[in-house]
Design an enzyme around this catalytic site. Structure first.
Site, mmCIF file in Angstrom:
data_model
loop_
_atom_site.group_PDB
_atom_site.id
_atom_site.type_symbol
_atom_site.label_atom_id
_atom_site.label_comp_id
_atom_site.label_asym_id
_atom_site.label_seq_id
_atom_site.Cartn_x
_atom_site.Cartn_y
_atom_site.Cartn_z
ATOM 1 N N GLU A 56 57.875 61.753 -21.055
ATOM 2 C CA GLU A 56 56.503 62.271 -20.965
ATOM 3 C C GLU A 56 56.434 63.788 -21.205
ATOM 4 O OE1 GLU A 56 54.570 61.454 -17.235
ATOM 5 O OE2 GLU A 56 52.753 62.522 -17.803
ATOM 6 N N ASP A 111 56.568 67.064 -11.099
ATOM 7 C CA ASP A 111 56.340 65.862 -11.897
ATOM 8 C C ASP A 111 57.161 65.846 -13.182
ATOM 9 O OD1 ASP A 111 55.272 63.507 -12.632
ATOM 10 O OD2 ASP A 111 53.238 64.205 -12.970
ATOM 11 N N GLU A 133 46.596 60.261 -6.910
ATOM 12 C CA GLU A 133 45.968 60.156 -8.231
ATOM 13 C C GLU A 133 45.029 58.956 -8.325
ATOM 14 O OE1 GLU A 133 49.301 60.260 -10.975
ATOM 15 O OE2 GLU A 133 49.372 62.446 -10.894
HETATM 16 C C1 GCU Z 1 52.703 61.376 -13.832
HETATM 17 C C2 GCU Z 1 52.091 60.639 -14.986
HETATM 18 C C3 GCU Z 1 51.156 59.566 -14.543
HETATM 19 C C4 GCU Z 1 51.835 58.672 -13.504
HETATM 20 C C5 GCU Z 1 52.350 59.523 -12.370
HETATM 21 C C6 GCU Z 1 53.142 58.732 -11.339
HETATM 22 O O1 GCU Z 1 51.746 62.181 -13.223
HETATM 23 O O2 GCU Z 1 51.417 61.539 -15.828
HETATM 24 O O3 GCU Z 1 50.763 58.820 -15.671
HETATM 25 O O4 GCU Z 1 50.958 57.712 -13.037
HETATM 26 O O5 GCU Z 1 53.214 60.494 -12.884
HETATM 27 O O6 GCU Z 1 54.339 58.922 -11.288
HETATM 28 O O7 GCU Z 1 52.584 57.950 -10.594
#
Ligand code: GCU
Length: 689
Positions: free
Chosen positions: A403, A375, A296
């Site tokens: 979340e 997730d 990400e």
């Molecule tokens: C989820 C979440 C992100 C976070 C990611 C992670 O995708 O939405 O905000 O950074 O998990 O665990 O790194």
């Protein structure tokens, strides 16, 4: 001032209300008037403070703490090697079965004296024992039953904060960070001390102080902004909590002025060693680093064509001389991947990345693995890395912050979900190799195993926004200490310590809490398919909306059927990541559990579930039921109005109303989506909007 606020909601499960049974109160009081503590230390000071405070609140007396008894009846808190005074009261087997962090509490009586003994091998053990005694008082447990030997089942029990220095919290639903504001540490650290009290009262022993997505300001925490970390260290060490930092893999470039962050580059390696030495010079007990790499948008070794072993081991080598740990997240996937072919599957990513690396990491490297392969959805199968990895240290990661489970506007007690994960049999070394057993490290003979939870707290007065979400933090700690505890046992403890010992409150509220996950699941994404949330903030329904679904819908719904075929036979092949017994279970339609059906299989809407309902009818029914169940939650809560203070009562009530509105929206969006897709009526002919 101790504590920072007297608000009952702020105090959570440490509010130490007067006992309702005066005779029991008198009995305890007699023992607690005089407390004998014959050692010193900063953790011992915390023990003393907690005792002064709780005894004042429970009994309205000032405790007298001395280093020798001044009365015939007393309580003594002493290390196991604390002298002959009580040593003959401890049995050999008790002595040997106590671990470093464990404790023993006993009531001893002889012709000359009567006392409660709390003993342990370490100061931390004494602290945990003290909290246990206090909890027993709060729960009005008879004094005669005081004979407890406890030790944590899982060695590393760590809370992870996704807090940023500017005060924001990634996926935080209860205000801003209690640590940081405007790129500075907050002025008053009393609230942080109270947080440390909450954490150690449930046995947590580590905290990661910043977000895994490490932005430029936070990279400075291991350099010129170390003073912030130092101050937090000074608070948490008093409660036996080690501190860890998330670091950015590209730090040598961001703050070190180097041209590369290549883990095999000599300069880079030297830079990290110097950084680590610098940190330990200031923070001798520093726990280590947590790293999110190549995921990400975070940098990582892939940029340099290096592996995660190269990256992790390089950092671990720097930490090893100081006894530090390097925690490396398995949440590695390519969020831009095109999944239109039949094989590409995000669920496979962690296993595909880390299995070939099993056995190649250094001893102080730990891989931190999310509970599921995706997730933190309301329902996912267990991550197959548990049961896959045989020669790698592992931490199980849960998300306490809600979340995808209602963002602390909805009631969702997550302990039952976590229990299913911990109890899941991976068959790693034959039958009975549960996830809990793996993360205890016992079968690997290593202390570098554990459990982590993403914190759900912020600076709202009650920490979690939704008062009842405090139970998730509490439950996380309790399960980390003892995964064999039932969800029911944990919630009963929490209710008694938070709301008192009233039977009606206990019965109604525990029923509400224990059903809440299931209720949430009913009106949201069905049968394990997951997501269906709005992109970005992830609150509320949006069937096709999830941000990484640009390559067509991830749930693969068309007007004939729905679900992702992850079988080996005809799908992505994800099922093959499990050991044989679990592979068989998930691979075949007839043995795949209904609640995970659409995670593993693509089926037609008229496919019959084990209860003989079609998939579509199940979707309709559960979405109607879910809303009715939220109304049931509201009714139950209303039944408690006269037993609960008006502030907590009405704030929970307001959230339940919001939950009802949101549940209706979910019901209508989901049901109409599938009705329009299929043009098949609800058998019960309810109105679908
Ligand atoms: C989820 C979440 C992100 C976070 C990611 C992670 O995708 O939405 O905000 O950074 O998990 O665990 O790194």
């Amino acid at each position: 001032m101790f504590p920072y606020s007297n608000d009952v909601d702020y105090q959570c499960w440490l509010n130490y209300q007067r006992l309702e049974t005066p005779s029991l109160s008198d009995q305890y009081k007699e023992y607690l008037k005089n407390i004998v503590i014959n050692i010193d230390g900063y953790i011992i000071d915390s023990i003393k403070n907690e005792l002064y405070y709780s005894i004042k609140k429970f009994f309205n007396i000032e405790a007298i703490i001395t280093n020798k008894p001044i009365k015939r009846t007393f309580t003594i808190i002493s290390k196991l090697d604390g002298g002959s005074f009580f040593s003959n009261t401890i049995k050999e087997e008790e002595y040997t079965s106590l671990s470093e962090e464990g404790f023993l509490i006993k009531k001893v009586e002889n012709s000359t004296k009567k006392f409660i003994l709390i003993t342990a091998k370490s100061d931390e053990g004494l602290l945990y024992g003290t909290y246990k005694l206090i909890q027993n008082i709060q729960m009005e447990k008879p004094l005669d039953q005081l004979n407890l030997l406890e030790k944590p089942y899982i060695p590393l029990r760590i809370i992870n904060h996704w807090d940023n220095l500017d005060g924001s919290i990634e996926r935080g639903y209860a205000g801003k960070s209690i640590f940081y504001r405007n790129n500075e540490l907050v002025d008053n650290l009393d609230r942080i001390r109270d947080y440390a009290r909450l954490l150690s009262s449930i046995g947590l022993n580590g905290i990661v102080l910043n977000n895994v997505n490490v932005k430029s300001e936070e990279t400075k925490l291991i350099a010129e902004r170390i003073n912030i970390v130092e101050k937090l260290y000074d608070v948490f060490k008093r409660y036996g909590i080690k501190i860890y930092l998330s670091v950015n893999f590209a730090s040598p470039m961001i703050i070190g002025g180097l041209k590369t962050a290549d883990p095999l580059d000599k300069e880079v390696r030297k830079w990290w060693k110097e950084r680590v030495d610098f940190i330990y010079n200031r923070i001798p007990d520093f726990g280590g680093f947590l790293v999110k790499a190549d995921s990400e948008g975070q940098p990582g070794p892939f940029t340099y064509n290096r592996t995660h072993v190269d990256g992790a081991n390089m950092l671990a080598e720097a930490l090893a001389p100081h006894g530090g740990l390097l925690i490396w997240r398995a949440f590695v996937y390519n969020c831009y991947q095109d999944w239109r072919d039949n094989e590409t599957d995000r669920a496979k990513a962690a296993y595909d990345t880390f299995m070939p690396l099993d056995g190649k990491f250094l001893d102080n490297v730990i891989i931190q693995i999310k509970n599921g392969p995706m997730d933190f959805q309301v329902r996912e199968p267990v991550n197959p890395l548990f049961g896959g990895l045989q020669k790698t240290n592992q931490i199980l990661e849960f998300q306490i912050t809600q979340e995808y489970t209602g963002q602390q506007k909805h009631l969702c007690y997550l302990v039952p979900q976590w229990k299913e994960v911990l109890d899941f049999d991976t068959f790693l070394f034959g039958e009975g190799t549960s996830v809990a057993k793996i993360v205890s490290g016992s079968i690997f003979n290593s202390p570098n195993f554990g459990i982590a939870g993403i914190s759900n707290i912020g600076d709202e007065i009650n920490w979690t926004g939704h008062t009842l979400a405090q139970a998730n933090l509490y439950g996380f700690g309790r399960l980390a200490w003892d995964p064999s505890l039932s969800g029911k046992k944990i919630i009963e403890e929490w209710i008694k310590c938070t709301f008192g010992n009233n039977e009606t409150v206990l019965n109604n509220l525990s029923e509400m809490m224990l059903k809440s996950w299931n209720i949430y699941e009913k009106y949201t994404a069905p049968l394990g398919v997951g997501w269906m949330v709005n992109p970005g903030h992830h609150y509320g329904p949006n069937v096709d909306g999830y941000e990484y679904s640009r390559w067509g819908t991830y749930h693969k719904a068309d007007h004939y059927g729905i679900g992702v075929d992850r079988t080996l036979k005809s799908g992505t092949g994800y099922t093959a990541q499990y050991r044989q017994q679990n592979f068989e279970k998930y691979e075949h339609l007839d043995s795949c559990p209904d609640e995970l059906l659409l995670f593993f299989h693509h089926v037609s809407y008229i496919y019959k579930l084990s209860n003989n309902k079609t998939v579509l009818q199940h979707i309709y029914d559960t979405h109607f039921e879910g809303v009715e169940d939220v109304q049931w939650l509201i009714d139950k809560w209303q039944g408690l109005e006269r037993y609960i203070d008006s502030k907590r009562y009405s704030s929970v009530y307001q959230r339940l109303l919001e939950q009802r509105e949101s549940a209706k929206e979910w019901r209508d969006v989901i049901n109409s989506y599938f009705y329009r897709k299929t043009m098949i009526y609800d058998e019960k002919r309810r109105k679908i909007y």
